[in-house]
Design a protein around this motif. Sequence first.
Motif, mmCIF file in Angstrom:
data_model
loop_
_atom_site.group_PDB
_atom_site.id
_atom_site.type_symbol
_atom_site.label_atom_id
_atom_site.label_comp_id
_atom_site.label_asym_id
_atom_site.label_seq_id
_atom_site.Cartn_x
_atom_site.Cartn_y
_atom_site.Cartn_z
ATOM 1 N N GLU A 71 -6.406 -5.596 -5.342
ATOM 2 C CA GLU A 71 -5.170 -4.810 -4.401
ATOM 3 C C GLU A 71 -5.021 -2.459 -5.163
ATOM 4 O OE1 GLU A 71 -0.665 -5.174 -2.279
ATOM 5 O OE2 GLU A 71 -2.106 -7.091 -2.139
ATOM 6 N N LEU A 72 -4.819 -2.552 -6.649
ATOM 7 C CA LEU A 72 -4.432 -1.790 -6.711
ATOM 8 C C LEU A 72 -5.474 -0.901 -6.752
ATOM 9 C CD1 LEU A 72 -2.756 -3.057 -10.263
ATOM 10 C CD2 LEU A 72 -1.187 -1.740 -8.617
ATOM 11 N N LEU A 73 -7.042 -1.227 -6.586
ATOM 12 C CA LEU A 73 -8.118 -0.562 -6.010
ATOM 13 C C LEU A 73 -8.376 0.308 -5.496
ATOM 14 C CD1 LEU A 73 -10.903 -0.129 -8.403
ATOM 15 C CD2 LEU A 73 -12.148 -1.732 -7.337
ATOM 16 N N ALA A 74 -7.498 -1.052 -4.261
ATOM 17 C CA ALA A 74 -8.034 -0.235 -2.883
ATOM 18 C C ALA A 74 -6.744 0.856 -2.252
ATOM 19 C CB ALA A 74 -7.427 -1.452 -1.695
ATOM 20 N N SER A 75 -5.596 0.749 -3.152
ATOM 21 C CA SER A 75 -4.560 1.667 -2.877
ATOM 22 C C SER A 75 -4.616 3.100 -4.009
ATOM 23 C CB SER A 75 -2.889 0.885 -3.457
ATOM 24 O OG SER A 75 -3.141 0.507 -4.414
ATOM 25 N N ALA A 76 -5.393 2.892 -4.862
ATOM 26 C CA ALA A 76 -5.673 3.964 -5.621
ATOM 27 C C ALA A 76 -6.446 4.270 -5.826
ATOM 28 C CB ALA A 76 -4.618 3.895 -7.268
ATOM 29 N N GLY A 77 -7.918 3.347 -6.063
ATOM 30 C CA GLY A 77 -8.315 4.058 -6.180
ATOM 31 C C GLY A 77 -9.515 4.472 -5.145
ATOM 32 N N PRO A 78 -11.231 4.110 -5.406
ATOM 33 C CA PRO A 78 -12.099 4.680 -4.255
ATOM 34 C C PRO A 78 -11.708 4.625 -2.969
ATOM 35 C CG PRO A 78 -13.610 3.212 -5.254
ATOM 36 C CD PRO A 78 -11.640 2.709 -5.475
ATOM 37 N N GLY A 79 -10.415 4.111 -1.978
ATOM 38 C CA GLY A 79 -10.017 3.848 -1.108
ATOM 39 C C GLY A 79 -9.313 5.117 -0.605
ATOM 40 N N ALA A 80 -8.969 5.674 -2.103
ATOM 41 C CA ALA A 80 -8.130 6.558 -1.594
ATOM 42 C C ALA A 80 -7.605 7.902 -0.932
ATOM 43 C CB ALA A 80 -6.305 6.583 -3.012
ATOM 44 N N VAL A 81 -8.966 8.538 -1.475
ATOM 45 C CA VAL A 81 -8.540 10.031 -0.264
ATOM 46 C C VAL A 81 -8.893 9.481 0.466
ATOM 47 C CG1 VAL A 81 -10.613 11.772 -0.564
ATOM 48 C CG2 VAL A 81 -9.772 11.148 -2.288
ATOM 49 N N GLY A 82 -10.340 9.159 1.360
ATOM 50 C CA GLY A 82 -10.411 8.553 2.794
ATOM 51 C C GLY A 82 -8.699 8.299 3.156
ATOM 52 N N GLN A 83 -7.867 7.334 2.647
ATOM 53 C CA GLN A 83 -6.157 7.021 3.441
ATOM 54 C C GLN A 83 -5.610 7.814 3.043
ATOM 55 O OE1 GLN A 83 -5.213 3.338 0.715
ATOM 56 N NE2 GLN A 83 -6.809 2.402 1.344
ATOM 57 N N VAL A 84 -5.583 8.488 2.781
ATOM 58 C CA VAL A 84 -5.031 10.003 2.345
ATOM 59 C C VAL A 84 -5.258 11.181 4.102
ATOM 60 C CG1 VAL A 84 -4.006 12.060 1.148
ATOM 61 C CG2 VAL A 84 -4.281 10.049 -0.042
ATOM 62 N N ILE A 85 -6.141 10.722 4.034
ATOM 63 C CA ILE A 85 -6.777 11.610 4.944
ATOM 64 C C ILE A 85 -6.694 10.979 6.322
ATOM 65 C CG2 ILE A 85 -9.188 13.058 5.690
ATOM 66 C CD1 ILE A 85 -10.452 13.071 3.143
ATOM 67 N N ALA A 86 -7.208 9.978 6.442
ATOM 68 C CA ALA A 86 -6.766 9.559 7.697
ATOM 69 C C ALA A 86 -5.595 9.491 8.360
ATOM 70 C CB ALA A 86 -7.032 7.769 7.571
ATOM 71 N N GLU A 87 -3.901 9.082 7.338
ATOM 72 C CA GLU A 87 -2.662 9.866 7.854
ATOM 73 C C GLU A 87 -2.452 11.338 8.248
ATOM 74 O OE1 GLU A 87 -0.940 8.717 3.954
ATOM 75 O OE2 GLU A 87 -1.396 6.592 3.961
ATOM 76 N N GLN A 144 -16.268 7.868 0.480
ATOM 77 C CA GLN A 144 -14.938 7.377 1.283
ATOM 78 C C GLN A 144 -13.909 8.590 1.769
ATOM 79 O OE1 GLN A 144 -13.610 4.058 2.254
ATOM 80 N NE2 GLN A 144 -14.106 3.342 0.812
ATOM 81 N N GLY A 145 -14.069 9.581 1.435
ATOM 82 C CA GLY A 145 -13.855 10.933 1.941
ATOM 83 C C GLY A 145 -14.470 11.369 2.872
ATOM 84 N N THR A 146 -15.780 11.108 2.373
ATOM 85 C CA THR A 146 -16.707 12.192 3.333
ATOM 86 C C THR A 146 -17.160 11.700 4.654
ATOM 87 O OG1 THR A 146 -18.708 11.026 2.391
ATOM 88 C CG2 THR A 146 -17.963 12.815 1.133
#
Length: 224
Positions: A71-87, A144-146
Amino acid sequence: MSTTTGRPRRAGRPRKEDAKDTRAVLLEAALDLFVEKGYAATSVRMIARAAGLSDAGLYGHFAGKRAIYDELLASAGPGAVGQVIAELFPDPGATPDDPEAFLRGCVARVVEFFEEPAARKFSRLLLREEIADNPGVVNEMISQGTRTLGPIFSRWAERGLLSPRVRARLLAGELDGGELAWELLSPLVFIRLTYLHGPDDLHDEGRRRAASHLELFLDAAVRR
């Protein structure tokens, strides 16, 4: 005056109203321990005690230590950049009308996220644990961000909102939107892992480099 003392709640699954806060406490406690001691040296009992819970209380929220780490990895790891952009842009099918303004806001929010306390701690954890065993995690952090930004760059090219040279390459198939997004994001991830996870005096340099990179990218890819 009489008082009423409720019976203590039995151990087991937490009440719904308590679950969110308790999960956050467990995640914070686990992150601190993972950074300080390493994943392997941190036990479920250590995490539970640091969060003020019993082992059973922890298991009411997570299946185990690995579930907490994931869960930490999902929130602050590889997926974080994509999540920030999606927000920032929750409708993936739409296209921002002003590429420069959108990218400025995007980079500012990504850098802001990288400087949040939990993200800073997790960057140290990535450097200590994850990258050594799984070097591909850095590429995944960018990818993830790309996947979020790439289609937007392609639509900007179709609408004539990018620099002529970059637009021509995109329309000719010599470059795709994901590759262009990679050029924007990869230096930001480098800055995260080099400057934004450490002492505060490095942060100014990290922000300066991020701002300089953005201006170079806008000059090369967006400004006409």
